[in-house]
Design a protein around this motif. Structure first.
Motif, PDB file in Angstrom:
ATOM      1  N   ARG A 122      -6.091 -75.071  55.835  1.00  0.00           N
ATOM      2  CA  ARG A 122      -7.239 -75.190  56.741  1.00  0.00           C
ATOM      3  C   ARG A 122      -7.966 -73.863  56.913  1.00  0.00           C
ATOM      4  O   ARG A 122      -9.133 -73.849  57.312  1.00  0.00           O
ATOM      5  CB  ARG A 122      -6.772 -75.728  58.093  1.00  0.00           C
ATOM      6  N   ARG A 123      -7.293 -72.737  56.607  1.00  0.00           N
ATOM      7  CA  ARG A 123      -7.944 -71.425  56.671  1.00  0.00           C
ATOM      8  C   ARG A 123      -8.532 -71.040  55.315  1.00  0.00           C
ATOM      9  O   ARG A 123      -9.579 -70.402  55.238  1.00  0.00           O
ATOM     10  CB  ARG A 123      -6.955 -70.329  57.094  1.00  0.00           C
ATOM     11  N   LEU A 176      -0.645 -63.000  51.995  1.00  0.00           N
ATOM     12  CA  LEU A 176      -1.567 -64.132  52.135  1.00  0.00           C
ATOM     13  C   LEU A 176      -1.634 -64.598  53.585  1.00  0.00           C
ATOM     14  O   LEU A 176      -2.721 -64.821  54.128  1.00  0.00           O
ATOM     15  CB  LEU A 176      -1.113 -65.271  51.235  1.00  0.00           C
ATOM     16  N   LEU A 177      -0.488 -64.743  54.221  1.00  0.00           N
ATOM     17  CA  LEU A 177      -0.464 -65.195  55.617  1.00  0.00           C
ATOM     18  C   LEU A 177      -1.125 -64.172  56.535  1.00  0.00           C
ATOM     19  O   LEU A 177      -1.861 -64.542  57.461  1.00  0.00           O
ATOM     20  CB  LEU A 177       0.976 -65.441  56.061  1.00  0.00           C
ATOM     21  N   VAL A 182      -2.094 -66.112  59.839  1.00  0.00           N
ATOM     22  CA  VAL A 182      -1.139 -67.201  60.041  1.00  0.00           C
ATOM     23  C   VAL A 182       0.245 -66.589  60.219  1.00  0.00           C
ATOM     24  O   VAL A 182       0.696 -65.803  59.391  1.00  0.00           O
ATOM     25  CB  VAL A 182      -1.140 -68.172  58.847  1.00  0.00           C
ATOM     26  N   ARG A 183       0.905 -66.934  61.307  1.00  0.00           N
ATOM     27  CA  ARG A 183       2.239 -66.424  61.591  1.00  0.00           C
ATOM     28  C   ARG A 183       3.287 -67.205  60.816  1.00  0.00           C
ATOM     29  O   ARG A 183       3.286 -68.436  60.792  1.00  0.00           O
ATOM     30  CB  ARG A 183       2.523 -66.567  63.088  1.00  0.00           C
ATOM     31  N   MET A 184       4.182 -66.482  60.158  1.00  0.00           N
ATOM     32  CA  MET A 184       5.315 -67.116  59.486  1.00  0.00           C
ATOM     33  C   MET A 184       6.208 -67.767  60.531  1.00  0.00           C
ATOM     34  O   MET A 184       6.469 -67.205  61.588  1.00  0.00           O
ATOM     35  CB  MET A 184       6.103 -66.070  58.705  1.00  0.00           C
ATOM     36  N   GLY A 185       6.665 -68.988  60.243  1.00  0.00           N
ATOM     37  CA  GLY A 185       7.607 -69.644  61.136  1.00  0.00           C
ATOM     38  C   GLY A 185       9.019 -69.188  60.862  1.00  0.00           C
ATOM     39  O   GLY A 185       9.310 -68.584  59.820  1.00  0.00           O
ATOM     40  N   GLY A 199      -5.386 -66.422  64.726  1.00  0.00           N
ATOM     41  CA  GLY A 199      -6.604 -65.620  64.714  1.00  0.00           C
ATOM     42  C   GLY A 199      -7.691 -66.090  65.652  1.00  0.00           C
ATOM     43  O   GLY A 199      -8.656 -65.362  65.898  1.00  0.00           O
ATOM     44  N   GLY A 200      -7.586 -67.292  66.181  1.00  0.00           N
ATOM     45  CA  GLY A 200      -8.627 -67.813  67.047  1.00  0.00           C
ATOM     46  C   GLY A 200      -8.409 -67.435  68.502  1.00  0.00           C
ATOM     47  O   GLY A 200      -7.399 -66.838  68.870  1.00  0.00           O
TER      48      GLY A 200
END
Length: 310
Positions: A122-123, A176-177, A182-185, A199-200
């Motif tokens: 989605r990003r 990439l994350l 995007v935070r790694m789970g 980021g939002g």
């Protein structure tokens, strides 16, 4: 970090602790180097097969008779991954299956890291109307022979992540994350932290939703609209369940709607000559006009709901 393993589970019933099949695809240096898949005998008490699940993936109780149980399967997964992160499309679901199967079997959840191709896609590709795996694979020219075959889905998820890495010009998952915020789970000591976009602006729960909902769940702060019927669930029940997750239900598609869920629609419910509902067409027009609205079908909605409520 250029090594990771894509994973996909299928479940015997609506309980996430009922894995009946797993697919694993190992990636090193930007290419697939090894694959493994297996039927699984679900843990005791979670081992009944429901007709809805069988209709989706075609696996029956006879297929898993004599298959390895969860303890042996988990050992195989850990050994195959070799300490590298796991990658899944809608990782909240697959990691929930892994955790619940451990809890159902009296096993500790292993410490691990994971990334979600659904969150990341989605990003990376922000112009698509839907990010369901078959739709995304088709848009990217990725072959997905049998959706809901664990091996095929894991391979497609691996190829989606590889496409995102190539687009960014890197073979590092961490890089990439980080670029896309995007935070790694992870699971650490049995505590899960989800893979999520950070980021939002912070989202707030809807005014008529539960203010104590988990802000990391995929529905938190969203305005959700439904079109068509949801199998086995009324609109009122769907609205109540997403409200408990910090979301609100909208009656029609407007610029404030974040998510449209496509249920089943009979031909007589459509306008003459139409193939899509009015709400679906409105969502497409909003997307074309630059609005960030996502469309999912009822199957993906149920998967997200199961992951969020777990």
């Amino acid at each position: 970090m250029s090594g990771w393993v894509a994973i996909d589970f299928e479940t015997a019933n609506c309980l996430r602790g009922s894995p009946c099949s797993v697919g694993l695809v190992k990636v090193k240096g930007g290419r697939i180097v090894e694959e493994w898949s297996s039927f699984i005998k679900p843990p005791d008490g979670y081992d009944h097969f429901e007709a809805r699940n069988v209709a989706i993936h075609g696996i029956t109780a006879d297929d898993v008779r004599g298959a390895p149980g969860w303890r042996e399967t988990l050992e195989g997964i850990v050994q195959f991954a070799g300490g590298t992160p796991l990658v899944a499309h809608n990782a909240a679901f697959d990691m929930g299956v892994l955790a619940d199967a451990c809890w159902a079997s009296g096993l500790a959840v292993p410490d691990l890291r994971f990334a979600c191709t659904l969150v990341l896609a989605r990003r990376v590709w922000n112009g698509l109307l839907s990010y369901k795996l078959p739709v995304l694979a088709d848009a990217l020219g990725i072959e997905l022979a049998r959706h809901h075959d664990a091996g095929d889905d894991a391979r497609a998820a691996a190829q989606v992540m590889l496409a995102a890495l190539r687009r960014q010009g890197t073979d590092s998952l961490d890089h990439l994350l980080a670029v896309h915020k995007v935070r790694m789970g992870s699971f650490q000591g049995g505590v899960r932290q989800g893979c999520a976009y950070r980021g939002g602006a912070p989202r707030a729960p809807s005014p008529d939703a539960d203010p104590d909902a988990d802000p990391d769940n995929p529905f938190y702060g969203l305005t959700v609209c439904f079109t068509g019927s949801l199998p086995g669930m009324t609109r009122a029940e769907a609205a109540e369940r997403i409200a408990a997750l910090g979301a609100r239900k909208a009656g029609d598609v407007t610029g404030s709607v974040d998510l449209l869920v496509l249920g089943g629609v009979q031909p007589h419910q459509l306008a003459p000559g139409a193939t899509k509902t009015g709400k679906h067409l409105k969502a497409q027009k909003l997307r074309d006009a630059g609005h960030d609205i996502t469309v999912i079908d009822h199957e993906e909605f149920f998967e997200l709901l199961a992951a969020a409520e777990g």
